[in-house]
Design a protein around this motif. Structure first.
Motif, PDB file in Angstrom:
ATOM      1  N   GLU A   1     -13.891   6.024   8.692  1.00 33.61           N
ATOM      2  CA  GLU A   1     -14.452   7.739   7.020  1.00 33.61           C
ATOM      3  C   GLU A   1     -15.499   6.950   7.007  1.00 33.61           C
ATOM      4  O   GLU A   1     -16.585   6.143   7.527  1.00 33.61           O
ATOM      5  CB  GLU A   1     -13.778   6.765   6.133  1.00 33.61           C
ATOM      6  CG  GLU A   1     -12.216   6.838   6.178  1.00 33.61           C
ATOM      7  CD  GLU A   1     -12.264   5.945   5.093  1.00 33.61           C
ATOM      8  OE1 GLU A   1     -12.430   5.884   4.079  1.00 33.61           O
ATOM      9  OE2 GLU A   1     -10.408   6.368   5.294  1.00 33.61           O
TER      10      GLU A   1
ATOM     11  N   VAL B   1       2.760   3.838  17.856  1.00 36.00           N
ATOM     12  CA  VAL B   1       2.250   4.030  17.208  1.00 36.00           C
ATOM     13  C   VAL B   1       1.785   2.350  18.108  1.00 36.00           C
ATOM     14  O   VAL B   1       0.981   1.584  17.773  1.00 36.00           O
ATOM     15  CB  VAL B   1       0.969   3.596  15.977  1.00 36.00           C
ATOM     16  CG1 VAL B   1       1.242   5.401  15.527  1.00 36.00           C
ATOM     17  CG2 VAL B   1       1.650   3.147  15.104  1.00 36.00           C
TER      18      VAL B   1
ATOM     19  N   VAL C   1     -10.880   2.027   9.957  1.00 33.97           N
ATOM     20  CA  VAL C   1     -11.007   2.979   9.935  1.00 33.97           C
ATOM     21  C   VAL C   1     -12.383   3.734  10.158  1.00 33.97           C
ATOM     22  O   VAL C   1     -13.049   3.171  10.336  1.00 33.97           O
ATOM     23  CB  VAL C   1     -10.499   4.269   8.735  1.00 33.97           C
ATOM     24  CG1 VAL C   1      -8.842   3.494   8.292  1.00 33.97           C
ATOM     25  CG2 VAL C   1     -11.288   3.314   7.654  1.00 33.97           C
TER      26      VAL C   1
ATOM     27  N   ASN D   1      -9.265   6.528  15.019  1.00 31.71           N
ATOM     28  CA  ASN D   1      -9.561   6.829  13.780  1.00 31.71           C
ATOM     29  C   ASN D   1      -8.534   5.892  12.726  1.00 31.71           C
ATOM     30  O   ASN D   1      -9.863   5.826  11.643  1.00 31.71           O
ATOM     31  CB  ASN D   1      -9.149   8.205  13.471  1.00 31.71           C
ATOM     32  CG  ASN D   1     -10.180   9.333  14.225  1.00 31.71           C
ATOM     33  OD1 ASN D   1     -11.363   8.753  14.234  1.00 31.71           O
ATOM     34  ND2 ASN D   1      -9.594   9.937  14.416  1.00 31.71           N
ATOM     35  N   LYS D   2      -7.445   5.490  13.056  1.00 32.96           N
ATOM     36  CA  LYS D   2      -7.375   4.334  12.264  1.00 32.96           C
ATOM     37  C   LYS D   2      -6.428   3.613  12.963  1.00 32.96           C
ATOM     38  O   LYS D   2      -5.676   3.779  13.367  1.00 32.96           O
ATOM     39  CB  LYS D   2      -6.057   5.441  11.204  1.00 32.96           C
ATOM     40  CG  LYS D   2      -5.391   4.165  10.418  1.00 32.96           C
ATOM     41  CD  LYS D   2      -4.844   4.933   8.291  1.00 32.96           C
ATOM     42  CE  LYS D   2      -3.987   4.247   8.013  1.00 32.96           C
ATOM     43  NZ  LYS D   2      -3.826   4.864   6.675  1.00 32.96           N
TER      44      LYS D   2
ATOM     45  N   THR E   1       0.725  -1.021  -0.291  1.00 33.78           N
ATOM     46  CA  THR E   1      -0.084  -0.284  -0.172  1.00 33.78           C
ATOM     47  C   THR E   1       0.792   1.329   0.190  1.00 33.78           C
ATOM     48  O   THR E   1       0.175   2.234  -0.366  1.00 33.78           O
ATOM     49  CB  THR E   1      -0.651  -0.319   1.130  1.00 33.78           C
ATOM     50  OG1 THR E   1      -0.154  -0.044   1.935  1.00 33.78           O
ATOM     51  CG2 THR E   1      -1.440  -1.364   1.204  1.00 33.78           C
TER      52      THR E   1
ATOM     53  N   ASP F   1       1.935   2.866   2.534  1.00 43.55           N
ATOM     54  CA  ASP F   1       1.352   3.224   3.431  1.00 43.55           C
ATOM     55  C   ASP F   1       2.195   4.296   4.528  1.00 43.55           C
ATOM     56  O   ASP F   1       3.297   3.390   5.053  1.00 43.55           O
ATOM     57  CB  ASP F   1      -0.203   2.655   4.076  1.00 43.55           C
ATOM     58  CG  ASP F   1      -1.081   3.983   4.780  1.00 43.55           C
ATOM     59  OD1 ASP F   1      -0.866   4.667   5.210  1.00 43.55           O
ATOM     60  OD2 ASP F   1      -1.874   2.593   5.256  1.00 43.55           O
ATOM     61  N   ASP F   2       1.754   4.846   5.035  1.00 39.41           N
ATOM     62  CA  ASP F   2       2.734   5.142   6.207  1.00 39.41           C
ATOM     63  C   ASP F   2       2.649   5.079   8.029  1.00 39.41           C
ATOM     64  O   ASP F   2       1.392   5.335   8.084  1.00 39.41           O
ATOM     65  CB  ASP F   2       2.522   7.165   6.589  1.00 39.41           C
ATOM     66  CG  ASP F   2       3.363   7.522   7.479  1.00 39.41           C
ATOM     67  OD1 ASP F   2       3.687   7.012   7.654  1.00 39.41           O
ATOM     68  OD2 ASP F   2       3.342   8.946   7.985  1.00 39.41           O
TER      69      ASP F   2
ATOM     70  N   ASN G   1       2.720   6.126  10.483  1.00 39.30           N
ATOM     71  CA  ASN G   1       2.444   6.658  11.347  1.00 39.30           C
ATOM     72  C   ASN G   1       0.700   7.559  11.427  1.00 39.30           C
ATOM     73  O   ASN G   1       0.329   8.327  12.120  1.00 39.30           O
ATOM     74  CB  ASN G   1       3.251   7.999  11.447  1.00 39.30           C
ATOM     75  CG  ASN G   1       4.974   7.540  12.421  1.00 39.30           C
ATOM     76  OD1 ASN G   1       4.667   6.966  13.030  1.00 39.30           O
ATOM     77  ND2 ASN G   1       6.313   8.177  11.809  1.00 39.30           N
ATOM     78  N   SER G   2       0.686   6.796  10.462  1.00 38.21           N
ATOM     79  CA  SER G   2      -0.510   7.561   9.674  1.00 38.21           C
ATOM     80  C   SER G   2      -1.984   6.322  11.153  1.00 38.21           C
ATOM     81  O   SER G   2      -3.243   6.933  10.414  1.00 38.21           O
ATOM     82  CB  SER G   2      -1.060   7.310   8.514  1.00 38.21           C
ATOM     83  OG  SER G   2      -1.003   5.827   7.974  1.00 38.21           O
ATOM     84  N   PHE G   3      -0.693   5.682  11.231  1.00 38.71           N
ATOM     85  CA  PHE G   3      -2.807   4.158  12.206  1.00 38.71           C
ATOM     86  C   PHE G   3      -2.497   5.584  13.755  1.00 38.71           C
ATOM     87  O   PHE G   3      -1.333   6.050  13.762  1.00 38.71           O
ATOM     88  CB  PHE G   3      -1.718   3.532  12.170  1.00 38.71           C
ATOM     89  CG  PHE G   3      -1.811   2.768  10.728  1.00 38.71           C
ATOM     90  CD1 PHE G   3      -3.001   1.551  11.372  1.00 38.71           C
ATOM     91  CD2 PHE G   3      -1.122   2.346   9.915  1.00 38.71           C
ATOM     92  CE1 PHE G   3      -3.340   1.489   9.845  1.00 38.71           C
ATOM     93  CE2 PHE G   3      -1.296   1.699   8.856  1.00 38.71           C
ATOM     94  CZ  PHE G   3      -2.580   1.492   9.104  1.00 38.71           C
ATOM     95  N   ASP G   4      -3.415   5.495  14.265  1.00 38.28           N
ATOM     96  CA  ASP G   4      -3.517   5.543  15.851  1.00 38.28           C
ATOM     97  C   ASP G   4      -3.088   4.627  16.608  1.00 38.28           C
ATOM     98  O   ASP G   4      -2.281   4.463  17.604  1.00 38.28           O
ATOM     99  CB  ASP G   4      -4.329   5.721  16.351  1.00 38.28           C
ATOM    100  CG  ASP G   4      -5.115   7.229  15.676  1.00 38.28           C
ATOM    101  OD1 ASP G   4      -4.870   8.607  15.486  1.00 38.28           O
ATOM    102  OD2 ASP G   4      -6.557   6.894  14.931  1.00 38.28           O
TER     103      ASP G   4
END
Length: 338
Positions: A337, A259, A335, A303-304, A222, A224-225, A227-230
């Motif tokens: 959303e 995280v 998520v 939120n994630k 993906t 993905d980052d 650190n975008s996760f909670d």
């Protein structure tokens, strides 16, 4: 038909199925831990009013599943499929619960990864339009697991410090195409990984490579980052396996340390409760997700989230035949959303 696959291992769910409710049931020891306020029911005794540990475990998961349906304002007959499994031979707790629930039943086995496995399969079935409502859950019980995999409790065997304490707990989720609640956005299905560990009292080290493989596959697919996760939560690696996972992912260029936690670390107080490296068992990630994590998602405090339930696919037979321990981990990204 357009593929929903992202990369080699991950599926992006087009319609983002909703987890509309959850329920959790735990034993007395778990009810004394730091997450006690998040569980729907804490048993007063490990037998749950039944005649055997196995029937007690079945009763726990039955209660959790009925509760999840009731909390969503639904009826059992509204549910299209029931997905469930556990650690015990022939899935006795899940199968006996399914007998009482009378819902079309898929029995699944992923050892302690069963919670995320069930959520993966349920979400894909709903996203594909094959069901409108799916109930999925799992359980474990300290006494049933000890009897099957280790030694009868009466022997009072001492455990090494690398060992973990099987969680007495059950958790369930109710998944629908839409509704109020967090959404399942991605699933990454694990491969069976075996790095040669043959010590049944060192499950964290055995399962960590499977968790690493699945988490790495998700981020590779993906881009993905982390650190975008909670929160990124593995299932039941315990203190030792958690550290191995964190360290080896860093070596692969993925830093989740800010995280990352493990459900086996969170469910007990490792300083005050004698659980050695932490919690384990199917009911560990099941009760922590259905209780603590889902509560935080509903309140938008998370939120994630990525749940990566981890499982050791050994059996009493394979242990007696001196086999190493194959392991697997499945990941679900949830998520908030619109």
């Amino acid at each position: 038909m357009k593929s929903k696959r992202i990369g080699s291992r991950t599926v992006k769910l087009q319609n983002k199925p909703t987890i509309i409710s959850t329920a959790s049931v735990v034993g007395p020891k778990e009810g004394e831990g730091p997450l006690k306020e998040y569980f729907d029911m804490i048993l007063k005794d490990d037998l749950c009013g039944e005649k055997s540990w196995e029937l007690a475990e079945s009763k726990m998961v039955e209660i959790a599943m009925k509760s999840a349906v009731k909390k969503a304002g639904k009826k059992l007959e509204d549910v299209n499929y029931l997905l469930g499994g556990d650690l015990i031979n022939q899935l006795l707790p899940a199968s006996f619960a399914a007998r009482e629930l009378a819902i079309p039943f898929f029995g699944i086995y992923g050892a302690c990864s069963t919670m995320a496995e069930g959520m993966c399969l349920s979400s894909m079935l709903v996203d594909g339009g094959f069901a409108d409502l799916i109930l999925s859950g799992t359980s474990s019980h300290y006494c049933t697991a000890e009897r099957q995999f280790r030694f009868p409790l009466e022997l009072g065997n001492q455990k090494p410090m690398t060992a973990q304490w099987t969680t007495t707990g059950a958790g369930s989720v109710l998944i629908a195409p839409n509704g109020i609640g967090p959404k399942v956005k991605y699933v990454t299905v694990g491969k069976v990984i075996d790095k040669g560990i043959d010590d049944g009292n060192n499950m964290g080290a055995a399962m960590a490579p499977a968790a690493i493989d699945t988490i790495y596959a998700y981020f590779n697919d993906t881009k993905d980052d982390p650190n975008s996760f909670d929160l990124i939560a593995t299932g039941d690696l315990g203190k030792l396996g958690k550290q191995i996972t964190e360290d080896l992912l860093k070596e692969k260029g993925i830093d989740i340390s800010k995280v990352y936690t493990d459900c086996g670390v969170e469910i007990f107080d490792l300083e005050k409760q004698d659980v050695h490296c932490g919690g384990s068992g199917c009911g560990c990630s099941a009760s922590v997700f259905a209780g603590y994590i889902y509560n935080k998602l509903i309140k938008k405090e998370f939120n994630k989230v990525m749940l990566v339930s981890t499982g050791a696919l050994l059996s009493p037979t394979s242990t007696l035949q001196k086999q190493t321990i194959p392991c697997v981990a499945h990941a679900v990204v949830i998520v908030n959303e619109e």
